[in-house]
Design an enzyme around this catalytic site. Structure first.
Site, short mmCIF file in Angstrom:
data_model
loop_
_atom_site.label_atom_id
_atom_site.label_comp_id
_atom_site.label_asym_id
_atom_site.label_seq_id
_atom_site.Cartn_x
_atom_site.Cartn_y
_atom_site.Cartn_z
N ARG A 1 2.86 -2.57 4.26
CA ARG A 1 2.37 -3.07 2.97
C ARG A 1 3.48 -3.16 1.91
O ARG A 1 3.35 -3.89 0.95
CB ARG A 1 1.24 -2.17 2.44
CG ARG A 1 1.68 -0.81 2.01
CD ARG A 1 0.56 -0.04 1.36
NE ARG A 1 -0.45 0.39 2.30
CZ ARG A 1 -1.25 1.43 2.08
NH1 ARG A 1 -1.17 2.09 0.96
NH2 ARG A 1 -2.14 1.78 2.98
N HIS A 2 4.54 -2.41 2.09
CA HIS A 2 5.67 -2.57 1.14
C HIS A 2 6.99 -2.75 1.89
O HIS A 2 7.46 -3.86 2.03
CB HIS A 2 5.71 -1.47 0.06
CG HIS A 2 5.36 -0.08 0.51
ND1 HIS A 2 5.97 0.54 1.56
CD2 HIS A 2 4.47 0.82 0.00
CE1 HIS A 2 5.49 1.75 1.69
NE2 HIS A 2 4.55 1.96 0.77
N GLY B 1 9.11 8.91 -6.33
CA GLY B 1 9.09 7.46 -6.27
C GLY B 1 8.35 6.80 -7.41
O GLY B 1 8.94 6.22 -8.33
N HIS B 2 7.03 6.91 -7.38
CA HIS B 2 6.18 6.11 -8.26
C HIS B 2 6.54 6.24 -9.74
O HIS B 2 6.61 5.25 -10.46
CB HIS B 2 4.71 6.47 -8.01
CG HIS B 2 3.76 5.57 -8.71
ND1 HIS B 2 3.22 5.89 -9.93
CD2 HIS B 2 3.30 4.33 -8.40
CE1 HIS B 2 2.44 4.89 -10.32
NE2 HIS B 2 2.47 3.95 -9.41
N ASP C 1 9.89 2.55 -2.34
CA ASP C 1 8.78 1.76 -1.75
C ASP C 1 8.18 0.77 -2.74
O ASP C 1 7.85 -0.37 -2.38
CB ASP C 1 7.63 2.68 -1.30
CG ASP C 1 7.97 3.48 -0.07
OD1 ASP C 1 8.99 3.18 0.57
OD2 ASP C 1 7.21 4.42 0.23
N THR D 1 -1.98 6.05 -1.05
CA THR D 1 -0.69 6.68 -0.83
C THR D 1 -0.91 7.86 0.12
O THR D 1 -2.05 8.15 0.48
CB THR D 1 -0.06 7.14 -2.17
OG1 THR D 1 1.20 7.75 -1.92
CG2 THR D 1 -0.96 8.14 -2.90
N THR D 2 0.18 8.53 0.55
CA THR D 2 0.03 9.65 1.48
C THR D 2 -0.78 10.76 0.81
O THR D 2 -0.32 11.36 -0.16
CB THR D 2 1.44 10.18 1.89
OG1 THR D 2 2.26 9.06 2.17
CG2 THR D 2 1.35 11.08 3.08
N ASN E 1 12.46 7.44 -3.98
CA ASN E 1 11.65 6.61 -3.08
C ASN E 1 11.50 5.22 -3.71
O ASN E 1 11.00 5.08 -4.82
CB ASN E 1 10.28 7.27 -2.88
CG ASN E 1 9.41 6.50 -1.92
OD1 ASN E 1 9.30 5.28 -2.02
ND2 ASN E 1 8.78 7.18 -0.99
N GLU F 1 10.49 7.86 5.85
CA GLU F 1 9.16 8.45 6.09
C GLU F 1 8.49 7.65 7.20
O GLU F 1 8.53 6.42 7.20
CB GLU F 1 8.31 8.39 4.83
CG GLU F 1 8.84 9.27 3.73
CD GLU F 1 7.97 9.16 2.49
OE1 GLU F 1 6.85 8.63 2.57
OE2 GLU F 1 8.42 9.60 1.43
N ARG G 1 3.89 -10.91 -4.28
CA ARG G 1 4.09 -12.35 -4.38
C ARG G 1 4.56 -12.98 -3.07
O ARG G 1 4.68 -14.19 -2.97
CB ARG G 1 5.12 -12.67 -5.47
CG ARG G 1 4.56 -12.63 -6.87
CD ARG G 1 3.62 -13.81 -7.08
NE ARG G 1 2.93 -13.73 -8.34
CZ ARG G 1 3.33 -14.33 -9.44
NH1 ARG G 1 4.43 -15.03 -9.46
NH2 ARG G 1 2.61 -14.23 -10.53
N GLU H 1 9.06 19.33 3.88
CA GLU H 1 8.86 18.83 2.53
C GLU H 1 7.47 19.28 2.10
O GLU H 1 6.47 18.95 2.75
CB GLU H 1 8.96 17.30 2.47
CG GLU H 1 8.71 16.77 1.05
CD GLU H 1 8.99 15.28 0.88
OE1 GLU H 1 9.70 14.68 1.72
OE2 GLU H 1 8.48 14.72 -0.11
N HIS I 1 5.75 14.35 -4.20
CA HIS I 1 4.48 13.64 -4.34
C HIS I 1 3.87 13.90 -5.72
O HIS I 1 3.57 15.04 -6.05
CB HIS I 1 3.44 13.99 -3.26
CG HIS I 1 2.42 12.89 -3.14
ND1 HIS I 1 2.60 11.81 -2.30
CD2 HIS I 1 1.27 12.69 -3.78
CE1 HIS I 1 1.58 11.00 -2.42
NE2 HIS I 1 0.76 11.49 -3.32
N GLY I 2 3.73 12.84 -6.46
CA GLY I 2 3.09 12.92 -7.78
C GLY I 2 3.96 13.55 -8.87
O GLY I 2 3.47 13.83 -9.96
#
Ligand code: PXP
Length: 240
Positions: free
Chosen positions: A49-50, A213-214, A9, A100-101, A7, A70, A18, A151, A191-192
């Site tokens: 937002r992203h 992702g993160h 994002d 986040t979700t 991910n 998504e 910026r 998922e 997720h996470g």
């Protein structure tokens, strides 16, 4: 073999901070694919937002693996998804204020709307995945909706405060995967997930793909995106 969807994002999050043109999520997707990612995931949020609309269009044109978009049940987002035709559309719940979700879809409450959207998107040749909690009733409803992929939300596992709770949450994901598999659904999870909690998830038979992702984008700040993806692939695919 278990697959990795990356991910991207938060590459766009950094750019939007910026309001300029870099870092570019399209370049990030290319690096992820070159490093061995099996798919690219992004979330076109209602508040943009992203990821922006132009990003999704460009990703659709440039991605050589699979694009997993998504999306919420917002009519405008559904229309955009129909036009973009991602390989997979993952329906997720969305609240404006959330960071986040936060949870899986409330598929019991929103069954009709979800089922209608599944059929609309499938009619356009898009495979549909539903992001749900590892709960038997939600899996049954997902199957009934006509979706072919689910998922499983791994947030409760990832955020567990004790090893005992973590083991319990892992068991829920295992049981849910087996149940969904038996119903003929393809199962992914995410997720996470990060470099220290993903190995245990990879032991679950029947899981096809992990969407992360993160943690990968965070690690990329220190070691570069290619290395960050490769290190996660080592955990997922068990390669040296
Ligand atoms: N899968 C879904 C459906 C998500 O909404 C997210 C978060 O955007 C992820 C996976 C990835 O979660 P994380 O960024 O915590 O790895």
């Amino acid at each position: 073999m278990l697959k990795l969807g990356v991910n991207i994002d938060h590459v766009a999050t950094l750019r939007q901070a910026r309001g300029i043109s870099y870092p570019d999520p399209i370049t990030a997707a290319r690096i992820c694919e070159q490093a061995g990612a099996d798919s690219i995931v992004c979330h076109l949020r209602e508040d943009r937002r992203h990821i922006q609309d132009r990003d999704v269009l460009a990703l659709r044109k440039t991605i050589t693996t699979r694009l997993n978009l998504e999306m919420s049940l917002n009519p405008e987002i559904i229309k955009i998804t129909e036009k973009i035709k991602p390989d997979i559309a993952t329906i997720v719940p969305e609240r404006r204020q959330e960071i986040t979700t936060e949870g899986g879809l409330d598929i019991v409450k929103h069954f009709k709307k979800i089922s209608r959207t599944v059929h609309t998107l499938q009619g356009k040749g898009i495979a549909v995945s539903l992001f749900i909690a590892p709960i038997k009733q939600h899996i049954e409803q997902a199957c009934k909706s006509g979706a072919t992929i689910i998922e499983l939300h791994t947030g409760a596992y990832a955020e567990a405060k004790s090893p005992l709770t973590q083991t319990k949450e892992l068991k829920k994901i295992l049981t849910a995967t087996q149940y969904a598999h038996a119903l003929g659904l393809k199962v992914s999870a995410g997720h996470g997930l990060h470099y220290n909690n993903t190995a245990a998830i990879t032991q679950i038979n029947g899981l096809e793909e992990l969407n992360i992702g993160h943690s990968i984008i965070s690690e990329a700040v220190f070691i570069g995106l290619e290395n960050a993806v490769k290190n996660m692939l080592r955990i997922i695919k068990g390669k040296k």
